[in-house]
Every structure is written in structure tokens, then in C-alpha cells.
Design a protein around this motif. Sequence first.
Motif, PDB file in Angstrom:
ATOM      1  N   VAL A  24      14.642   5.940  -5.473  1.00  0.00           N
ATOM      2  CA  VAL A  24      13.925   4.754  -4.971  1.00  0.00           C
ATOM      3  C   VAL A  24      13.713   3.777  -6.129  1.00  0.00           C
ATOM      4  N   LYS A  25      13.290   4.318  -7.265  1.00  0.00           N
ATOM      5  CA  LYS A  25      12.995   3.432  -8.406  1.00  0.00           C
ATOM      6  C   LYS A  25      14.277   2.769  -8.906  1.00  0.00           C
ATOM      7  N   LYS A  26      15.374   3.538  -8.932  1.00  0.00           N
ATOM      8  CA  LYS A  26      16.632   2.956  -9.415  1.00  0.00           C
ATOM      9  C   LYS A  26      17.080   1.828  -8.492  1.00  0.00           C
TER      10      LYS A  26
ATOM     11  N   ILE B 257       4.418  -7.424  -3.962  1.00  0.00           N
ATOM     12  CA  ILE B 257       5.414  -7.146  -2.917  1.00  0.00           C
ATOM     13  C   ILE B 257       5.230  -5.734  -2.367  1.00  0.00           C
ATOM     14  N   ASP B 258       5.377  -5.581  -1.068  1.00  0.00           N
ATOM     15  CA  ASP B 258       5.524  -4.228  -0.511  1.00  0.00           C
ATOM     16  C   ASP B 258       6.617  -4.292   0.549  1.00  0.00           C
ATOM     17  N   ALA B 259       7.126  -3.104   0.886  1.00  0.00           N
ATOM     18  CA  ALA B 259       8.216  -3.064   1.853  1.00  0.00           C
ATOM     19  C   ALA B 259       7.689  -3.267   3.271  1.00  0.00           C
ATOM     20  N   GLU B 260       6.442  -2.902   3.499  1.00  0.00           N
ATOM     21  CA  GLU B 260       5.887  -2.948   4.861  1.00  0.00           C
ATOM     22  C   GLU B 260       4.656  -3.840   4.909  1.00  0.00           C
TER      23      GLU B 260
ATOM     24  N   THR C 268       8.478  -0.114 -15.314  1.00  0.00           N
ATOM     25  CA  THR C 268       8.250   0.914 -14.309  1.00  0.00           C
ATOM     26  C   THR C 268       6.955   1.661 -14.620  1.00  0.00           C
ATOM     27  N   ASN C 269       6.189   1.903 -13.565  1.00  0.00           N
ATOM     28  CA  ASN C 269       4.920   2.611 -13.743  1.00  0.00           C
ATOM     29  C   ASN C 269       5.103   4.103 -13.457  1.00  0.00           C
ATOM     30  N   THR C 270       6.316   4.611 -13.661  1.00  0.00           N
ATOM     31  CA  THR C 270       6.516   6.039 -13.401  1.00  0.00           C
ATOM     32  C   THR C 270       5.607   6.889 -14.281  1.00  0.00           C
ATOM     33  N   SER C 271       5.189   8.057 -13.757  1.00  0.00           N
ATOM     34  CA  SER C 271       4.387   8.937 -14.606  1.00  0.00           C
ATOM     35  C   SER C 271       5.232  10.047 -15.215  1.00  0.00           C
ATOM     36  N   THR C 272       6.418  10.286 -14.661  1.00  0.00           N
ATOM     37  CA  THR C 272       7.203  11.418 -15.184  1.00  0.00           C
ATOM     38  C   THR C 272       8.696  11.138 -15.349  1.00  0.00           C
TER      39      THR C 272
ATOM     40  N   ALA D 282       2.252  -2.094  -3.074  1.00  0.00           N
ATOM     41  CA  ALA D 282       0.833  -2.496  -2.990  1.00  0.00           C
ATOM     42  C   ALA D 282      -0.041  -1.277  -2.717  1.00  0.00           C
ATOM     43  N   GLY D 283       0.393  -0.120  -3.214  1.00  0.00           N
ATOM     44  CA  GLY D 283      -0.389   1.113  -3.019  1.00  0.00           C
ATOM     45  C   GLY D 283      -1.553   1.170  -3.985  1.00  0.00           C
ATOM     46  N   MET D 284      -1.995   2.410  -4.222  1.00  0.00           N
ATOM     47  CA  MET D 284      -3.177   2.585  -5.068  1.00  0.00           C
ATOM     48  C   MET D 284      -2.968   1.992  -6.459  1.00  0.00           C
ATOM     49  N   MET D 285      -1.807   2.276  -7.063  1.00  0.00           N
ATOM     50  CA  MET D 285      -1.581   1.797  -8.427  1.00  0.00           C
ATOM     51  C   MET D 285      -1.237   0.303  -8.446  1.00  0.00           C
ATOM     52  N   GLY D 286      -0.326  -0.103  -7.557  1.00  0.00           N
ATOM     53  CA  GLY D 286       0.123  -1.495  -7.559  1.00  0.00           C
ATOM     54  C   GLY D 286      -1.036  -2.472  -7.375  1.00  0.00           C
TER      55      GLY D 286
ATOM     56  N   ALA E 155       5.607  -0.211  -8.859  1.00  0.00           N
ATOM     57  CA  ALA E 155       4.716   0.942  -8.652  1.00  0.00           C
ATOM     58  C   ALA E 155       4.989   1.496  -7.260  1.00  0.00           C
ATOM     59  N   VAL E 156       6.285   1.763  -6.992  1.00  0.00           N
ATOM     60  CA  VAL E 156       6.660   2.334  -5.689  1.00  0.00           C
ATOM     61  C   VAL E 156       6.610   3.857  -5.809  1.00  0.00           C
ATOM     62  N   PHE E 157       7.083   4.565  -4.784  1.00  0.00           N
ATOM     63  CA  PHE E 157       6.979   6.033  -4.794  1.00  0.00           C
ATOM     64  C   PHE E 157       7.647   6.645  -6.027  1.00  0.00           C
ATOM     65  N   GLU E 158       7.112   7.799  -6.441  1.00  0.00           N
ATOM     66  CA  GLU E 158       7.643   8.482  -7.627  1.00  0.00           C
ATOM     67  C   GLU E 158       8.934   9.227  -7.260  1.00  0.00           C
ATOM     68  N   ASN E 159      10.012   8.479  -7.134  1.00  0.00           N
ATOM     69  CA  ASN E 159      11.283   9.086  -6.760  1.00  0.00           C
ATOM     70  C   ASN E 159      12.368   8.318  -7.499  1.00  0.00           C
TER      71      ASN E 159
ATOM     72  N   HIS F 235       9.036 -10.366   0.390  1.00  0.00           N
ATOM     73  CA  HIS F 235      10.388 -10.775  -0.016  1.00  0.00           C
ATOM     74  C   HIS F 235      10.593 -10.706  -1.528  1.00  0.00           C
ATOM     75  N   TYR F 236      11.543  -9.886  -1.927  1.00  0.00           N
ATOM     76  CA  TYR F 236      11.860  -9.763  -3.355  1.00  0.00           C
ATOM     77  C   TYR F 236      12.294 -11.113  -3.950  1.00  0.00           C
ATOM     78  N   GLU F 237      12.845 -11.988  -3.101  1.00  0.00           N
ATOM     79  CA  GLU F 237      13.340 -13.287  -3.583  1.00  0.00           C
ATOM     80  C   GLU F 237      12.220 -14.090  -4.256  1.00  0.00           C
TER      81      GLU F 237
ATOM     82  N   HIS G 154       2.936   2.776 -18.262  1.00  0.00           N
ATOM     83  CA  HIS G 154       2.228   3.854 -17.550  1.00  0.00           C
ATOM     84  C   HIS G 154       0.728   3.564 -17.544  1.00  0.00           C
ATOM     85  N   PHE G 155       0.283   3.011 -16.408  1.00  0.00           N
ATOM     86  CA  PHE G 155      -1.144   2.751 -16.215  1.00  0.00           C
ATOM     87  C   PHE G 155      -1.802   4.057 -15.794  1.00  0.00           C
ATOM     88  N   PHE G 156      -3.078   4.175 -16.047  1.00  0.00           N
ATOM     89  CA  PHE G 156      -3.826   5.347 -15.599  1.00  0.00           C
ATOM     90  C   PHE G 156      -4.693   4.947 -14.406  1.00  0.00           C
ATOM     91  N   SER G 157      -5.007   5.902 -13.595  1.00  0.00           N
ATOM     92  CA  SER G 157      -5.696   5.620 -12.341  1.00  0.00           C
ATOM     93  C   SER G 157      -7.222   5.773 -12.487  1.00  0.00           C
ATOM     94  N   PRO G 158      -8.032   4.888 -11.949  1.00  0.00           N
ATOM     95  CA  PRO G 158      -7.708   3.643 -11.275  1.00  0.00           C
ATOM     96  C   PRO G 158      -7.254   2.572 -12.277  1.00  0.00           C
TER      97      PRO G 158
HETATM   98  N1  LIG Z   1      -1.687   7.735  -8.468  1.00  0.00           N
HETATM   99  C1  LIG Z   1      -1.822   7.945  -9.761  1.00  0.00           C
HETATM  100  O1  LIG Z   1      -2.791   8.528 -10.254  1.00  0.00           O
HETATM  101  C2  LIG Z   1      -0.748   7.419 -10.694  1.00  0.00           C
HETATM  102  C3  LIG Z   1      -1.007   7.285 -12.061  1.00  0.00           C
HETATM  103  C4  LIG Z   1      -0.033   6.746 -12.891  1.00  0.00           C
HETATM  104  C5  LIG Z   1       1.184   6.399 -12.355  1.00  0.00           C
HETATM  105  N2  LIG Z   1       1.416   6.564 -11.017  1.00  0.00           N
HETATM  106  C6  LIG Z   1       2.720   6.160 -10.493  1.00  0.00           C
HETATM  107  O2  LIG Z   1       2.590   4.914  -9.816  1.00  0.00           O
HETATM  108  C7  LIG Z   1       3.564   4.833  -8.761  1.00  0.00           C
HETATM  109  C8  LIG Z   1       2.859   4.473  -7.472  1.00  0.00           C
HETATM  110  O3  LIG Z   1       1.881   5.421  -7.182  1.00  0.00           O
HETATM  111  P1  LIG Z   1       0.773   5.174  -6.066  1.00  0.00           P
HETATM  112  O4  LIG Z   1      -0.174   6.309  -6.196  1.00  0.00           O
HETATM  113  O5  LIG Z   1       0.261   3.809  -6.140  1.00  0.00           O
HETATM  114  O6  LIG Z   1       1.630   5.336  -4.727  1.00  0.00           O
HETATM  115  P2  LIG Z   1       1.298   4.816  -3.259  1.00  0.00           P
HETATM  116  O7  LIG Z   1       2.019   5.715  -2.335  1.00  0.00           O
HETATM  117  O8  LIG Z   1      -0.161   4.618  -3.088  1.00  0.00           O
HETATM  118  O9  LIG Z   1       1.971   3.363  -3.198  1.00  0.00           O
HETATM  119  C9  LIG Z   1       3.340   3.123  -3.204  1.00  0.00           C
HETATM  120  C10 LIG Z   1       3.589   1.812  -2.448  1.00  0.00           C
HETATM  121  O10 LIG Z   1       4.921   1.407  -2.689  1.00  0.00           O
HETATM  122  C11 LIG Z   1       5.454   0.867  -1.495  1.00  0.00           C
HETATM  123  N3  LIG Z   1       6.925   0.951  -1.560  1.00  0.00           N
HETATM  124  C12 LIG Z   1       7.674   2.059  -1.539  1.00  0.00           C
HETATM  125  N4  LIG Z   1       8.984   1.727  -1.697  1.00  0.00           N
HETATM  126  C13 LIG Z   1       9.035   0.382  -1.829  1.00  0.00           C
HETATM  127  C14 LIG Z   1      10.068  -0.548  -2.032  1.00  0.00           C
HETATM  128  N5  LIG Z   1      11.330  -0.168  -2.129  1.00  0.00           N
HETATM  129  N6  LIG Z   1       9.754  -1.862  -2.145  1.00  0.00           N
HETATM  130  C15 LIG Z   1       8.478  -2.283  -2.041  1.00  0.00           C
HETATM  131  N7  LIG Z   1       7.450  -1.425  -1.845  1.00  0.00           N
HETATM  132  C16 LIG Z   1       7.717  -0.115  -1.749  1.00  0.00           C
HETATM  133  C17 LIG Z   1       4.854   1.703  -0.398  1.00  0.00           C
HETATM  134  O11 LIG Z   1       4.879   1.052   0.859  1.00  0.00           O
HETATM  135  C18 LIG Z   1       3.437   1.923  -0.941  1.00  0.00           C
HETATM  136  O12 LIG Z   1       2.560   0.918  -0.465  1.00  0.00           O
HETATM  137  C19 LIG Z   1       4.273   6.164  -8.763  1.00  0.00           C
HETATM  138  O13 LIG Z   1       5.447   6.063  -9.528  1.00  0.00           O
HETATM  139  C20 LIG Z   1       3.296   7.086  -9.446  1.00  0.00           C
HETATM  140  O14 LIG Z   1       3.894   8.214 -10.050  1.00  0.00           O
HETATM  141  C21 LIG Z   1       0.479   7.044 -10.178  1.00  0.00           C
END
Ligand SMILES: NC(=O)c1ccc[n+]([C@@H]2O[C@H](COP(=O)([O-])OP(=O)(O)OC[C@H]3O[C@@H](n4cnc5c(N)ncnc54)[C@H](O)[C@@H]3O)[C@@H](O)[C@H]2O)c1
Length: 633
Positions: free
Chosen positions: A306-308, A242-245, A326-330, A221-225, A299-303, A286-288, A350-354
Amino acid sequence: PIVCAIHGTAFGGGLEVALGCHYRIASTRSKVGLPEVNLGILPGAGGTQRLPRLIGVWLAAEMICSGKPIEAVDADAKGILDDLVEISSLESVQTEYDKLLDAAITLALRVKNHSLEGKRVSQLKVEPVSDFFYEQLALQISKNARGMNAPLQALKAVKASAMFPFKEGMQREQQILGRLFVSSQAKALQHIFFAERQTMKIPGIDMKKGVPIKFVGVIGAGMMGSGIAINFIKKGIPVVLIDAEQEFLDRGVKAIEDYFKGRVKKGKTTRFLADRSLGYLRPSLHYEDLSNVDLVIEAVFENLDVKKSVLKHLDEICKPQTILCTNTSTLDIDQIASATNRPDRVIGTHFFSPANVMRLMENVAGSKTSERTIASVMQISKTISKIPVLVGNCFGFIGNRMLFPYNNQANALLQEGAFPHDVDKVLYDFGFPMGLFQMSDLAGNDIGLHIRKAQGIVDPSQRDPNERYVSTTADKLCEMKRFGVKSSKGWYSYAKGSRKGRPDKEVMDLIVENSKAEGFVRRNISAKEIEERCLYALINEGFKCLEEGMAYKPGDIDIIWIYGYGFPPQKGGPMHYADAVGLKKIYDSILQYGKADPKTSAWKPSKLLEQLASSGKKLAKYWTKKLKAQSNL
Ligand SMILES: NC(=O)c1ccc[n+]([C@@H]2O[C@H](COP(=O)([O-])OP(=O)(O)OC[C@H]3O[C@@H](n4cnc5c(N)ncnc54)[C@H](O)[C@@H]3O)[C@@H](O)[C@H]2O)c1
């Protein structure tokens, strides 16, 4: 009398025909407009002469020069319509049609014996306005439609309506239209118009095979989600977010609520509709809760790890048909997909921000992604009003992949003698809304550093000795916590709360110092060299994307760069621009720059570019022929 009944949209020629009638009536759900300037031309069937006669120069010029359509209610208020037929959002198109027709016939019967005096728009007088008005409007147009010819030329035609009798005004309109019609801007803008409509046409993909997506999950539920979720709930598609926290989930939900509050405040929607959209959002930890969704976007962290692990978990929980995005950028889509037992149902979105604002979506097909998955995702992208482009799975996909050599040239120019404001000015003058260094400050310089770290090139001992490294200054800026606008200091310095950067002596000294340390004797670099090096490196990479099959059409690349990176639309996107400049000229320049800088791989010319340059062909023609031949196989 002739009564024109407007049902739906009356744009361009449609409205011009209506203006030629004695009376106009429309349903409240209709829209009218003269959008021709968006195609580099003007309304050339009397629109620039009739509309000012009907509603005055001021309102007509605003409509014609902006090209923006207006709602029927607004058109009525402006005096374009004689009557309006109220239609609620719940009534069917057929009911709308029947009611409108009835009202139009009633109107015709009512006025059938009236005099037509004052009803022929061409015979109306235009109230003249002072030159000051035209000057002010021209200034406003130059600001809002920077670099575009058509709006200013359309203003000239509108001015003619106030200066000349109708017949002569029409001749002026034709003269101006004739010149615009053959202009390079009209060709570029029309190319974009069609390229946008072609992105869904992909060789070998039958879009009818897509499955309907009625229920969606978004993870993170971060910036992209949160931005991604908005797109769906706005269209009435339920989303489990869904978010983890809990803390981050709450923050995401608040961002979504604030977005809708803002729209209500600005009058862009009603409280009722905003609440209805928010009713489609279901936050959860809850993922369920995703067991029944048709599609999930993570749209979780770019790792990668974690994504796998997220995709593996989804694969276990979601029903077998669910598409996993997956919304990965790379990251590599195939590697992410390998964590699941359904790689055919995994795809990059791959969505673009915002994400709730930017219309571009790069949908990334992995090696196992099925036709059905691609078609489903392309279609749902359209449903949420995006412009989807299908791209191949390579580092940075198309947009960011092309950004790297372009950005590298900008940084190389700093090493050799330019400053950020020199480079940015050239790119701004070319037509980009801002230069690369301004863009980097806005996005955050730490993003670039993060990517370079992931590539393993920040550490000198890890670098390829045969490739030139140009980002030392960029790396040092981050060490100095000059992250950009968010820290009030980056490539430029910023007054608190301002996005307007000023050149900063500390950065300029650092650049000069680094040039010296890296063995460069700084020199004056011309605007021409800056422009060519940045743009030709970008174009060369675009050709490589095409020859490797990562992009399906040159027009797809143009759309990505116009909607994702601010490439000036009046230049048609990098690939259209390349054809306009001449491929031989670009190829020769690339060889030339490569001779001076053999350690930069961006100067290795693409084979496709080389082939077309030597045969004197244009890319657009060559590619159309190639696609035709493929579809005939
Ligand atoms: N920010 C950008 O401009 C942009 C553009 C295109 C793509 N992206 C991609 O979008 C993805 C998210 O980017 P963002 O900027 O929104 O990141 P962000 O850090 O704002 O948000 C990530 C969210 O994911 C949650 N999270 C992490 N692991 C989780 C898990 N296992 N289960 C549930 N929630 C989990 C975190 O708590 C956090 O709220 C990344 O892969 C990024 O590369 C970002």
C-alpha cells in the motif's frame, strides 16, 4: 532605586537578578520562571529566599518546585512585578523594547525620591505557614515529579526562608545547592538538557542546506494523519489532508476540529486562533491537489505494498522537488523509496502517538536520502515544535528496535516465574510512568501481534529454531480477545472506563499453564533480576545501534527513550544510565544471563560494549572523542 526591565524571558539567574532590584517592570509578552529543578538543582542566587519574601511561601514554592515558567500577566497578578507594559502580538520586538524602556525610565523617575523602605526584597518578612502546608506540598511534588530529588530539596530551601533570617537562609540555600550540584540526578538531567540541543548536530549534515517547507500534504486521515496535520496548521502551514474514503476523511477532520474545540474550552487558545488554524486545513479525496506541496507525509495502513503504491502515485503527481515522507513504524525506507524515481527525496518521519502531543520524531534516512532532504525535514520538525532525532534505516529504527529485546525479556520472565504485575512494579519503581504490560494494554495487544505476524514468528513452523520464542501468552491473549484497555481485558482486567488494571486470575493461570507446556519450572525471580534483564537487554541493543551507525550519538538514544518511551529523565536515558552503572558490570551481567539462556540473541554482547568494558572507558567520553576526531578529518 534600581528598576529592572524584563524583555523576553527572565529564567533562573535572570529572574534572580530582577529579584535583587527594587522595582520590576515587564512587557506582557515576557515570561519569568525559576526552572532550575528541571536541571536537578535549585535557584542558587537567592531565588529560594527572595521569591517567598516577595510573594509568600505558597506561590513561591509552587513556582520553584515545579520549575514552570509563567507569563508576565500572571507574574504581575502574583506580585512579582510592579508594572506591566501592554504589547500586542502584532508589535515588533523593537517596538516592544522601546515601549518597555520608556515605561521603565518613567517608573524610575516617578519613584526616584521615594523611600526604599519595603523595596529591598531581602529585608521583607516571610509570613510563616504551618508544617501541614509543607507536608501537603511534599506529597503533591512526590506525585507530580516522582523520583526527582531537586523539587523536594528546593522545598526545604523555601522553608528555610520562613524559618531563618535572610543571611542564614542564603547559607541553607547554598548548602542544599552544593549537595544537589554533585548528585547523579543533576548530571543526568543536565545531560538530557544538552543532548536535546545536540540532536540537530549530525556529522556530515549541514542544516543550512535545508529548503523551506511552506505547503504540506498528509495522506491518511486516520489517528496518525489527523494528529500530524494538527502540528502544521497550528503553526500556520497550510495542509491538504487526503483520504481514500469520504467517511474516513470526515472522521479525521472531525477529530481535528474536536482537538481545537477542546483547546478553546480549556482556555489554551482563543476561538479566533483556533479558527485561523482550521483555515489552513484543506480536506480532499484527490491526490491531484498535492501537485504543488513542498512535502508530503503518508500515514496510510502499515503495509509495504500500500505504501509503495501511494509513493509511486505521489512521485507521478508532485512537483520534482517535493519531499516524500513515510510515517511507517517498521517498514524498510529503501524499499518504499524504490517505488519512486526520487529516492534521494524520500525519508521516514516517524511520529509518536498521539502525533499532536508527543514531541519526539525519529527521522529515518534511507541509503539514498540526500543531505538536503535530511536538513529540510529536521528543520521543519523543529518548526512544528518537535524534538527530531535522525536515525538509520533498520527494523524498528531506534526506539522500537530497542523495545523488542526489552519487551522480550519481560515476556521471558513470565515464562520463568514472574507475573505481569511483578515486572511492571519493578519498572514503575525504576521510574517509568508504567510497566511494559500496562503499556501494551494501553496501546492494544493486537499491535504487537500484528508485528509478530509480519515478522512471520507467530507460526511455530516459521520460527528460527535457534532463537527463543517468548510471546505464546501474548499471542493467546489476543485469541481470547484480551486486547487491553479498549476491550476492558488484557494482561490485566479493567473496570468499565478505567485505565487502572487489576491482576487477573485467568491470565495468571494461562501464564502458569504456558510455562509448564514450554518446559519451565517456575521460580521466584528477584526485583534485581527483573530490572537487570529488562534494562540490560535494552542497553545492549542501544550499543548495537551505535556500533552499526544507526544512531549517531548516545545522547540521541537517550532523547528517544525519554521522550518516546517514558524512560525516567532523572536517570538520563539508557545510555547515560549505562555509564552510571558501569559498563563492565553490565557486560559481565549480560554474559552471565547469556550463559543461562544461550538461545536469546539479546544476550550476545555488542562489540562496542565489550571493547569499552574491557578498556574501562565510559561511552560518553569515548563517543565525544570519536566525533571530534571525525570532524577534524
Ligand atoms: N498508531 C500508532 O501508534 C502509530 C505510531 C507511529 C506510526 N504509525 C504508523 O502510521 C500509519 C498510520 O497509522 P494509523 O494508526 O493512523 O492508521 P489508521 O488506520 O487510523 O489510518 C489510516 C488511514 O489511511 C487511509 N488510507 C489507507 N490507504 C489509503 C490510500 N491509499 N490513500 C489515502 N488514504 C488511505 C485510511 O482510510 C485511514 O483513514 C501506519 O503506517 C502506522 O504504522 C502508527
